[in-house]
Design a protein around this motif. Structure first.
Motif, PDB file in Angstrom:
ATOM      1  N   CYS A  64     -19.858  49.252 -18.788  1.00 48.42           N
ATOM      2  CA  CYS A  64     -18.746  49.633 -17.906  1.00 48.42           C
ATOM      3  C   CYS A  64     -19.261  50.012 -16.527  1.00 48.42           C
ATOM      4  CB  CYS A  64     -17.965  50.786 -18.522  1.00 48.42           C
ATOM      5  SG  CYS A  64     -16.705  51.500 -17.440  1.00 48.42           S
ATOM      6  N   ARG A  67     -20.652  46.891 -14.668  1.00 49.21           N
ATOM      7  CA  ARG A  67     -19.622  45.953 -14.199  1.00 49.21           C
ATOM      8  C   ARG A  67     -18.791  46.525 -13.057  1.00 49.21           C
ATOM      9  NH1 ARG A  67     -15.810  43.444 -18.633  1.00 49.21           N
ATOM     10  NH2 ARG A  67     -15.186  42.138 -16.868  1.00 49.21           N
ATOM     11  N   SER A  68     -18.488  47.830 -13.140  1.00 48.42           N
ATOM     12  CA  SER A  68     -17.565  48.429 -12.173  1.00 48.42           C
ATOM     13  C   SER A  68     -18.258  49.125 -11.009  1.00 48.42           C
ATOM     14  CB  SER A  68     -16.655  49.434 -12.873  1.00 48.42           C
ATOM     15  OG  SER A  68     -17.394  50.557 -13.323  1.00 48.42           O
ATOM     16  N   GLN A  75     -11.607  51.973 -16.408  1.00 46.14           N
ATOM     17  CA  GLN A  75     -11.998  50.894 -15.500  1.00 46.14           C
ATOM     18  C   GLN A  75     -11.304  49.639 -16.005  1.00 46.14           C
ATOM     19  OE1 GLN A  75     -13.466  51.227 -12.578  1.00 46.14           O
ATOM     20  NE2 GLN A  75     -13.527  53.411 -13.039  1.00 46.14           N
ATOM     21  N   PHE A  77     -10.115  45.610 -15.636  1.00 44.47           N
ATOM     22  CA  PHE A  77     -10.450  44.274 -15.154  1.00 44.47           C
ATOM     23  C   PHE A  77      -9.316  43.325 -15.515  1.00 44.47           C
ATOM     24  CE2 PHE A  77     -14.454  46.401 -15.476  1.00 44.47           C
ATOM     25  CZ  PHE A  77     -15.225  45.871 -14.454  1.00 44.47           C
ATOM     26  N   ASP A  80     -11.733  38.237 -14.136  1.00 40.89           N
ATOM     27  CA  ASP A  80     -13.053  38.717 -13.717  1.00 40.89           C
ATOM     28  C   ASP A  80     -12.963  39.717 -12.567  1.00 40.89           C
ATOM     29  OD1 ASP A  80     -14.431  37.171 -15.570  1.00 40.89           O
ATOM     30  OD2 ASP A  80     -14.453  35.427 -14.236  1.00 40.89           O
ATOM     31  N   HIS A  81     -11.747  40.006 -12.124  1.00 37.50           N
ATOM     32  CA  HIS A  81     -11.538  40.889 -10.969  1.00 37.50           C
ATOM     33  C   HIS A  81     -11.485  42.356 -11.407  1.00 37.50           C
ATOM     34  CE1 HIS A  81     -10.111  42.225  -7.083  1.00 37.50           C
ATOM     35  NE2 HIS A  81      -9.144  42.871  -7.699  1.00 37.50           N
ATOM     36  N   HIS A  82     -12.314  43.183 -10.782  1.00 37.78           N
ATOM     37  CA  HIS A  82     -12.292  44.624 -11.050  1.00 37.78           C
ATOM     38  C   HIS A  82     -11.169  45.250 -10.244  1.00 37.78           C
ATOM     39  CE1 HIS A  82     -13.961  48.840 -10.353  1.00 37.78           C
ATOM     40  NE2 HIS A  82     -13.568  48.784 -11.614  1.00 37.78           N
ATOM     41  N   GLY A  84     -10.086  48.494 -10.710  1.00 40.15           N
ATOM     42  CA  GLY A  84     -10.433  49.884 -10.438  1.00 40.15           C
ATOM     43  C   GLY A  84      -9.933  50.757 -11.563  1.00 40.15           C
TER      44      GLY A  84
END
Length: 107
Positions: A64, A67-68, A75, A77, A80-82, A84
């Motif tokens: 986590c 990735r973030s 967190q 997703f 594939d877009h984080h 927030g």
């Protein structure tokens, strides 16, 4: 009620919006209120996310964070877009952009 003979009225058909929703993943802790709030927001949009409980496995917590780039939960997703955390998800919903992310119209 009279209508102008020059104006043709079209019958409105109800269209069904069909789209493929992007995969949504949420890193969370069971005791986290912000995590519960994020799940409530997603449920309002008929999203059943992949729930990744970081309390159960230190490797998942490390994943986590990697990735973030953050050390808080949740967190979130979308694809594939984080996105927030909970506040970021709430802001997307308030701006009316959350469905666009879910439908793949935005990153």
């Amino acid at each position: 009620r009279q209508t102008c003979p020059l104006v043709k009225r079209k019958k409105r058909r109800k269209s069904k919006r069909i789209f493929i929703m992007k995969k949504v993943e949420v890193y969370y802790k069971a005791t986290c209120g912000y995590c519960r709030r994020a799940f409530e927001i997603l449920a309002r949009h008929n999203v059943e996310p992949v729930k990744i409980d970081v309390d159960s496995d230190p490797k998942l917590w490390a994943e986590c964070q990697e990735r973030s780039g953050r050390n808080t939960v949740p967190q979130i997703f979308i694809g594939d877009h984080h996105v927030g955390g909970c506040d970021d998800l709430t802001a997307l919903e308030k701006r009316g952009e959350l469905n666009d992310y879910l439908e793949g119209k935005l990153p």
